[in-house]
Design a protein around this motif. Structure first.
Motif, PDB file in Angstrom:
ATOM      1  N   ASN A 147      -5.990  22.302  -5.767  1.00 54.94           N
ATOM      2  CA  ASN A 147      -7.091  21.461  -6.371  1.00 54.94           C
ATOM      3  C   ASN A 147      -6.395  20.388  -7.125  1.00 54.94           C
ATOM      4  OD1 ASN A 147      -9.822  20.895  -7.290  1.00 54.94           O
ATOM      5  ND2 ASN A 147      -9.183  21.557  -9.355  1.00 54.94           N
ATOM      6  N   VAL A 148      -5.588  19.767  -6.296  1.00 54.66           N
ATOM      7  CA  VAL A 148      -5.040  18.407  -6.749  1.00 54.66           C
ATOM      8  C   VAL A 148      -5.276  17.383  -5.935  1.00 54.66           C
ATOM      9  CG1 VAL A 148      -2.670  17.134  -6.490  1.00 54.66           C
ATOM     10  CG2 VAL A 148      -2.647  19.693  -6.960  1.00 54.66           C
ATOM     11  N   THR A 149      -5.820  16.169  -6.461  1.00 50.11           N
ATOM     12  CA  THR A 149      -6.294  14.866  -5.925  1.00 50.11           C
ATOM     13  C   THR A 149      -5.081  14.361  -5.027  1.00 50.11           C
ATOM     14  OG1 THR A 149      -7.707  14.497  -7.586  1.00 50.11           O
ATOM     15  CG2 THR A 149      -7.499  12.661  -5.916  1.00 50.11           C
ATOM     16  N   LEU A 150      -5.435  14.425  -3.781  1.00 50.20           N
ATOM     17  CA  LEU A 150      -4.195  13.727  -2.622  1.00 50.20           C
ATOM     18  C   LEU A 150      -4.748  12.311  -2.181  1.00 50.20           C
ATOM     19  CD1 LEU A 150      -2.033  13.984  -0.807  1.00 50.20           C
ATOM     20  CD2 LEU A 150      -3.387  15.084   0.745  1.00 50.20           C
ATOM     21  N   GLY A 151      -3.884  11.235  -2.533  1.00 56.33           N
ATOM     22  CA  GLY A 151      -3.816  10.059  -2.030  1.00 56.33           C
ATOM     23  C   GLY A 151      -2.791   9.870  -0.745  1.00 56.33           C
ATOM     24  N   ILE A 152      -3.323   9.390   0.406  1.00 57.06           N
ATOM     25  CA  ILE A 152      -2.213   9.173   1.236  1.00 57.06           C
ATOM     26  C   ILE A 152      -2.010   7.631   1.664  1.00 57.06           C
ATOM     27  CG2 ILE A 152      -1.570   9.400   3.792  1.00 57.06           C
ATOM     28  CD1 ILE A 152      -2.717  12.263   3.632  1.00 57.06           C
ATOM     29  N   LEU A 153      -1.115   7.059   1.469  1.00 55.70           N
ATOM     30  CA  LEU A 153      -0.958   5.645   1.704  1.00 55.70           C
ATOM     31  C   LEU A 153      -0.163   5.333   3.142  1.00 55.70           C
ATOM     32  CD1 LEU A 153       0.033   4.102  -1.788  1.00 55.70           C
ATOM     33  CD2 LEU A 153      -2.234   4.709  -0.644  1.00 55.70           C
ATOM     34  N   ARG A 154      -0.953   4.771   4.082  1.00 53.94           N
ATOM     35  CA  ARG A 154      -0.227   4.477   5.336  1.00 53.94           C
ATOM     36  C   ARG A 154       0.027   3.092   5.337  1.00 53.94           C
ATOM     37  NH1 ARG A 154      -4.371   8.007   9.056  1.00 53.94           N
ATOM     38  NH2 ARG A 154      -3.435  10.192   8.687  1.00 53.94           N
ATOM     39  N   ALA A 155       1.491   2.972   5.178  1.00 54.09           N
ATOM     40  CA  ALA A 155       1.933   1.589   5.217  1.00 54.09           C
ATOM     41  C   ALA A 155       2.542   0.942   6.413  1.00 54.09           C
ATOM     42  CB  ALA A 155       3.077   1.442   4.121  1.00 54.09           C
ATOM     43  N   PRO A 156       2.525  -0.318   6.671  1.00 57.59           N
ATOM     44  CA  PRO A 156       3.180  -1.011   7.806  1.00 57.59           C
ATOM     45  C   PRO A 156       4.267  -1.422   7.158  1.00 57.59           C
ATOM     46  CG  PRO A 156       1.704  -2.576   6.903  1.00 57.59           C
ATOM     47  CD  PRO A 156       1.602  -1.206   6.112  1.00 57.59           C
ATOM     48  N   LEU A 157       5.174  -2.696   7.776  1.00 54.39           N
ATOM     49  CA  LEU A 157       6.099  -3.160   7.148  1.00 54.39           C
ATOM     50  C   LEU A 157       5.982  -3.485   5.731  1.00 54.39           C
ATOM     51  CD1 LEU A 157       7.169  -6.044   9.958  1.00 54.39           C
ATOM     52  CD2 LEU A 157       8.344  -3.942   9.324  1.00 54.39           C
ATOM     53  N   VAL A 158       7.058  -3.303   4.991  1.00 53.15           N
ATOM     54  CA  VAL A 158       6.708  -3.840   3.433  1.00 53.15           C
ATOM     55  C   VAL A 158       7.820  -4.720   3.110  1.00 53.15           C
ATOM     56  CG1 VAL A 158       6.719  -2.870   1.130  1.00 53.15           C
ATOM     57  CG2 VAL A 158       6.058  -1.230   3.021  1.00 53.15           C
ATOM     58  N   ALA A 159       6.981  -6.013   2.520  1.00 51.54           N
ATOM     59  CA  ALA A 159       7.696  -7.110   1.962  1.00 51.54           C
ATOM     60  C   ALA A 159       8.185  -6.968   0.619  1.00 51.54           C
ATOM     61  CB  ALA A 159       6.820  -8.269   2.610  1.00 51.54           C
ATOM     62  N   GLY A 160       9.264  -7.530   0.272  1.00 55.88           N
ATOM     63  CA  GLY A 160       9.874  -7.437  -0.906  1.00 55.88           C
ATOM     64  C   GLY A 160      11.272  -8.290  -0.759  1.00 55.88           C
ATOM     65  N   PRO A 161      12.017  -8.322  -2.179  1.00 54.49           N
ATOM     66  CA  PRO A 161      13.235  -8.662  -2.187  1.00 54.49           C
ATOM     67  C   PRO A 161      14.330  -7.820  -1.436  1.00 54.49           C
ATOM     68  CG  PRO A 161      12.437  -8.813  -4.240  1.00 54.49           C
ATOM     69  CD  PRO A 161      11.663  -8.022  -3.588  1.00 54.49           C
ATOM     70  N   ASN A 162      15.018  -8.295  -0.528  1.00 54.58           N
ATOM     71  CA  ASN A 162      16.133  -7.507   0.359  1.00 54.58           C
ATOM     72  C   ASN A 162      15.404  -6.324   1.194  1.00 54.58           C
ATOM     73  OD1 ASN A 162      18.028  -9.276  -0.513  1.00 54.58           O
ATOM     74  ND2 ASN A 162      17.849  -8.379  -2.582  1.00 54.58           N
ATOM     75  N   PRO A 163      14.549  -6.566   2.084  1.00 49.92           N
ATOM     76  CA  PRO A 163      13.856  -5.307   2.458  1.00 49.92           C
ATOM     77  C   PRO A 163      14.598  -4.773   3.642  1.00 49.92           C
ATOM     78  CG  PRO A 163      12.980  -7.239   3.525  1.00 49.92           C
ATOM     79  CD  PRO A 163      14.026  -7.754   2.611  1.00 49.92           C
ATOM     80  N   PRO A 164      14.435  -3.522   3.972  1.00 51.20           N
ATOM     81  CA  PRO A 164      15.382  -2.831   4.946  1.00 51.20           C
ATOM     82  C   PRO A 164      14.467  -3.059   6.324  1.00 51.20           C
ATOM     83  CG  PRO A 164      13.813  -1.222   3.860  1.00 51.20           C
ATOM     84  CD  PRO A 164      13.691  -2.596   3.009  1.00 51.20           C
ATOM     85  N   GLY A 165      14.861  -2.161   7.442  1.00 52.45           N
ATOM     86  CA  GLY A 165      14.222  -2.177   8.473  1.00 52.45           C
ATOM     87  C   GLY A 165      14.241  -3.579   9.229  1.00 52.45           C
ATOM     88  N   ASN A 166      12.918  -3.640  10.071  1.00 52.36           N
ATOM     89  CA  ASN A 166      12.901  -4.953  11.165  1.00 52.36           C
ATOM     90  C   ASN A 166      12.701  -6.084  10.353  1.00 52.36           C
ATOM     91  OD1 ASN A 166      13.024  -3.260  13.433  1.00 52.36           O
ATOM     92  ND2 ASN A 166      10.762  -3.136  13.386  1.00 52.36           N
ATOM     93  N   LEU A 167      12.090  -6.061   9.170  1.00 52.69           N
ATOM     94  CA  LEU A 167      11.917  -7.393   8.344  1.00 52.69           C
ATOM     95  C   LEU A 167      13.396  -7.752   7.932  1.00 52.69           C
ATOM     96  CD1 LEU A 167      10.105  -9.532   7.235  1.00 52.69           C
ATOM     97  CD2 LEU A 167       9.427  -8.048   5.428  1.00 52.69           C
ATOM     98  N   GLY A 168      14.118  -6.763   7.333  1.00 49.73           N
ATOM     99  CA  GLY A 168      15.454  -7.105   6.613  1.00 49.73           C
ATOM    100  C   GLY A 168      16.303  -7.611   7.743  1.00 49.73           C
ATOM    101  N   ALA A 169      16.121  -6.962   9.184  1.00 49.45           N
ATOM    102  CA  ALA A 169      16.937  -7.399  10.333  1.00 49.45           C
ATOM    103  C   ALA A 169      16.834  -8.913  10.693  1.00 49.45           C
ATOM    104  CB  ALA A 169      16.723  -6.534  11.705  1.00 49.45           C
ATOM    105  N   MET A 170      15.185  -9.409  10.551  1.00 49.96           N
ATOM    106  CA  MET A 170      14.968 -10.757  10.761  1.00 49.96           C
ATOM    107  C   MET A 170      15.573 -11.480   9.730  1.00 49.96           C
ATOM    108  SD  MET A 170      11.050 -12.282  10.598  1.00 49.96           S
ATOM    109  CE  MET A 170      10.419 -11.478  12.332  1.00 49.96           C
ATOM    110  N   ILE A 171      15.664 -11.074   8.526  1.00 43.49           N
ATOM    111  CA  ILE A 171      16.283 -12.007   7.491  1.00 43.49           C
ATOM    112  C   ILE A 171      17.726 -12.364   7.869  1.00 43.49           C
ATOM    113  CG2 ILE A 171      16.711 -12.238   4.994  1.00 43.49           C
ATOM    114  CD1 ILE A 171      14.277 -10.794   4.628  1.00 43.49           C
ATOM    115  N   THR A 172      18.339 -11.286   8.100  1.00 40.03           N
ATOM    116  CA  THR A 172      19.585 -11.173   8.273  1.00 40.03           C
ATOM    117  C   THR A 172      20.042 -11.918   9.761  1.00 40.03           C
ATOM    118  OG1 THR A 172      20.047  -8.943   7.444  1.00 40.03           O
ATOM    119  CG2 THR A 172      21.782  -9.795   9.000  1.00 40.03           C
ATOM    120  N   GLY A 173      19.050 -11.901  10.501  1.00 41.00           N
ATOM    121  CA  GLY A 173      19.568 -12.733  11.667  1.00 41.00           C
ATOM    122  C   GLY A 173      19.331 -14.275  11.613  1.00 41.00           C
TER     123      GLY A 173
END
Length: 298
Positions: A147-173
């Motif tokens: 009996n717990v309320t469940l919220g599921i957030l399906r996220a794509p790329l996440v932007a913010g300071p020093n992001p990881p993943g593909n967005l971080g690779a773009m910044i580094t490049g």
């Protein structure tokens, strides 16, 4: 409220915990030294004290392509078994009122498409996607039983300071001058601004449900490139025609996973993949932040 956050010392946690602490009591749970409860969820259940109003489960493994069976298994260990171990601990300390799980649009298994909504089949086949699908299904059953309320957030790329993943690779490049813009750069991608997550946690904890979470505007690669280059002092971006990129991508296939470009990476850079946030806006009353006007790389 009392909120338990897993993954609180990672990229998302570092950016959202200060906002949560402004109004709530927050306990961090994870394997690094910065957590209040230090534990590797992939191998054991944590020792939790007291009951929480909200659990926000953001700890997980992402942003890598497994090269071995052991590496592929690690996605399941962290994202699925880690979720089970967390819930086992909550059964002992007291189940929360709400559980909000940070999932991923990878569960849909789409390489291209426009305004994909939550009714799309879960066709993801990568170790990462499969581990998220299994965690979602487990949590649906666990929250229903307790009996717990469940919220599921399906996220794509996440932007913010020093992001990881593909967005971080773009910044580094772009920073290093080694980034290559492909063709017209007109493929659109959905992105979520990390600062939006605290409000989403609170709204999803009240309402429950499954939501794609991203900006209303799905920026093109060119728009992202221009934004990043401007923040780096107007760095020059190298642009190459698509036929030339295709040639180098085939060479990259031979060189292996460390190649700067292969056919898989090229496909992601040249095909639009966007998701509908209509359900989150309508049911949660959420107003997404415009990523291009607010995204800061550091």
């Amino acid at each position: 409220m009392k909120i338990l956050v897993t993954g609180g010392t990672g990229f998302i946690g570092r950016n959202i915990v200060p906002h949560l602490l402004a109004e709530h009591t927050v306990t961090l749970c994870g394997r690094s030294d910065g957590n209040d409860v230090k534990v590797d969820l992939s191998v054991e259940s944590p020792e939790l004290s007291g009951c929480f109003d909200i659990v926000f489960h953001a700890a997980g493994k992402a942003h890598t392509i497994p090269a071995t069976k052991a590496e592929a298994q690690s996605f399941d260990d962290v994202n699925f078994e880690g979720t089970k171990n967390l819930c086992a601990a909550l059964e002992k300390s007291g189940v929360p009122k709400s559980f909000v799980f940070l999932s991923s649009v990878a569960v849909y298994g789409c390489e291209e498409g426009e305004n994909i909504d939550e009714n799309h089949p879960l066709n993801g086949t990568t170790p990462y996607a499969l581990s998220k699908i299994k965690a979602e299904e487990f949590l649906k059953d666990w929250c229903r039983r307790h009996n717990v309320t469940l919220g599921i957030l399906r996220a794509p790329l996440v932007a913010g300071p020093n992001p990881p993943g593909n967005l971080g690779a773009m910044i580094t490049g772009i920073r290093s001058g080694k980034y290559m813009s492909i063709g017209m750069g007109d493929a659109h991608k959905s992105i979520l601004q990390v600062d939006d997550i605290p409000a989403l946690i609170e709204a999803a904890s009240r309402k429950g449900g499954i939501y794609n979470v991203c900006d209303n505007h799905h920026p093109t690669f060119r728009e992202l490139e221009i934004s990043i280059a401007a923040q780096l002092g107007g760095r020059r971006i190298i642009s190459i025609p698509l036929p030339v990129a295709s040639f180098f991508a085939k060479i990259g296939n031979i060189l292996g996973a460390n190649a700067p470009l292969n056919t898989s990476k090229l496909s992601k850079m040249t095909k639009s993949l966007t998701f509908s946030n209509q359900k989150a806006r309508e049911e949660l009353g959420w107003k997404p932040t415009d990523v291009l006007s607010s995204f800061k790389i550091s």
